[in-house]
Write an enzyme that holds these catalytic residues in place. Structure first.
Site, short mmCIF file in Angstrom:
data_model
loop_
_atom_site.label_atom_id
_atom_site.label_comp_id
_atom_site.label_asym_id
_atom_site.label_seq_id
_atom_site.Cartn_x
_atom_site.Cartn_y
_atom_site.Cartn_z
CG ASN A 1 -1.77 1.18 1.38
OD1 ASN A 1 -1.39 2.28 0.99
ND2 ASN A 1 -2.96 0.99 1.93
N GLY B 1 0.29 4.45 0.00
CA GLY B 1 -0.07 5.51 0.94
C GLY B 1 0.55 5.25 2.30
CE LYS B 2 -1.60 -0.23 5.90
NZ LYS B 2 -1.48 -1.67 6.10
CG ASP C 1 -4.30 -5.58 9.82
OD1 ASP C 1 -4.40 -5.22 8.62
OD2 ASP C 1 -5.18 -6.20 10.41
CG PHE D 1 -4.29 5.59 2.31
CD1 PHE D 1 -3.37 6.22 3.12
CD2 PHE D 1 -4.77 4.34 2.72
CE1 PHE D 1 -2.92 5.64 4.30
CE2 PHE D 1 -4.31 3.73 3.90
CZ PHE D 1 -3.38 4.40 4.69
N GLY D 2 -7.63 5.62 1.55
CA GLY D 2 -8.68 4.90 2.28
C GLY D 2 -9.84 5.79 2.71
CE1 TYR D 3 -14.13 2.80 4.71
CE2 TYR D 3 -11.97 1.91 5.28
CZ TYR D 3 -13.28 1.72 4.85
OH TYR D 3 -13.71 0.45 4.56
CG ASP D 4 -6.91 9.41 5.21
OD1 ASP D 4 -7.17 8.86 6.30
OD2 ASP D 4 -5.76 9.45 4.74
P1 ITT Z 1 -1.15 -3.87 3.22
O1 ITT Z 1 -1.88 -5.03 3.85
O2 ITT Z 1 -0.42 -4.21 1.96
O3 ITT Z 1 -0.29 -3.12 4.18
P2 ITT Z 1 -3.80 -2.74 3.07
O4 ITT Z 1 -4.42 -1.58 2.36
O5 ITT Z 1 -4.40 -4.08 2.87
O6 ITT Z 1 -2.24 -2.76 2.77
P3 ITT Z 1 -4.65 -3.04 5.79
O7 ITT Z 1 -4.89 -4.47 5.63
O8 ITT Z 1 -3.99 -2.54 7.03
O9 ITT Z 1 -3.81 -2.39 4.60
O10 ITT Z 1 -6.05 -2.34 5.59
C1 ITT Z 1 -6.27 -1.18 6.19
C2 ITT Z 1 -7.43 -0.49 5.52
O11 ITT Z 1 -7.99 0.36 6.53
C3 ITT Z 1 -6.97 0.39 4.38
O12 ITT Z 1 -7.07 -0.22 3.13
C4 ITT Z 1 -7.94 1.57 4.54
O13 ITT Z 1 -9.16 1.26 3.92
C5 ITT Z 1 -8.15 1.64 6.05
N1 ITT Z 1 -7.13 2.52 6.65
C6 ITT Z 1 -6.09 2.17 7.47
N2 ITT Z 1 -5.36 3.24 7.82
C7 ITT Z 1 -5.94 4.29 7.20
C8 ITT Z 1 -5.64 5.67 7.14
O14 ITT Z 1 -4.58 6.19 7.75
N3 ITT Z 1 -6.43 6.44 6.41
C9 ITT Z 1 -7.49 5.94 5.77
N4 ITT Z 1 -7.83 4.65 5.74
C10 ITT Z 1 -7.07 3.83 6.47
#
Ligand code: ITT
Length: 204
Positions: free
Chosen positions: A10, A12-13, A70, A153-156
């Site tokens: 990911n 963004g992470k 996670d 990213f994600g729910y931000d």
């Molecule tokens: P990896 O497993 O490859 O690290 P992933 O996207 O699958 O990437 P996760 O299993 O940790 O990561 O899923 C976390 C999800 O939760 C992510 O896809 C987002 O939808 C949400 N999330 C986690 N942290 C977030 C953040 O800082 N801002 C927004 N959404 C977030």
């Protein structure tokens, strides 16, 4: 230079973690550097189990110190959902836009004071010799009525932080890192990286 493998694909992470780890002066690489490592399934019921599972596989396969996180969103009125299913909330396509749309649909008609939520993050560190450590961070907020902002990213875009009167997607990276679940977990995890790298000098 010691190398730390961050077990994520990911982007963004990775950007957030790399920025938080920069002061350590170590080489930070992601799984993009190890294309042979397959997608690691997240089958656990807790963030901790999933983070450890990801880190264990990557440590065994790379022979390096590995960090995996996670994380997910826990919404009060949904009894903590989507939780560990945050990435796949709207289906296996793991589509941020669809996830946000589903969340808004489920919260239709829910008043502001009942839209409380928190992001939770567990960071696991696994060394090649099997040493394991974990650290956790949370950040509380409110699920907005509509997406706002383009950062993160994600729910931000839906995660509103009252103290800043902004969503996570409206905050710059440094500010988000300062208050976020991942930032808080990493502050603790950074100490553990120093400890683990200090104990072993043959990581690189
Ligand atoms: P990896 O497993 O490859 O690290 P992933 O996207 O699958 O990437 P996760 O299993 O940790 O990561 O899923 C976390 C999800 O939760 C992510 O896809 C987002 O939808 C949400 N999330 C986690 N942290 C977030 C953040 O800082 N801002 C927004 N959404 C977030």
């Amino acid at each position: 230079m010691p190398r730390l493998v961050v077990a994520t694909r990911n982007e963004g992470k990775l950007k957030e973690l790399a920025s938080l780890l920069a002061p350590l002066g170590i080489e930070v690489v992601s799984l993009e550097v190890y294309p042979e490592i397959p997608e690691i399934p997240e089958l656990g019921d807790t963030f901790e189990e999933n983070a450890l599972a990801k880190a264990r596989v990557a440590a065994a396969q790379t022979g390096q110190l590995v960090m995996a996180d996670d994380s997910g969103l826990e919404v009060d009125v949904l009894a903590g959902a989507p939780g560990v299913y945050s990435a796949r909330f709207a289906g296996e396509s793991r589509d941020d836009t669809l996830n946000n749309q589903k969340l808004l649909r489920l919260l239709e008609g829910v008043p502001w004071e009942k839209r409380g939520a928190r992001f939770r993050c567990v960071i696991a560190l696994v060394a090649p010799d099997g040493t394991e450590r974990t650290a956790e961070g949370v950040c509380a907020g409110v699920i907005g009525y509509e997406p706002r902002g383009t950062g993160g990213f994600g729910y931000d875009p839906l995660f509103y932080v009252p103290e800043y009167d902004r969503t996570f997607a409206e905050l710059d990276l440094d500010t988000k890192n300062h208050i976020s679940h991942r930032g808080r977990a990493l502050l603790a995890a950074r100490e553990l990286v120093v400890e683990l790298l200090g104990e072993r000098h043959d990581f690189d």
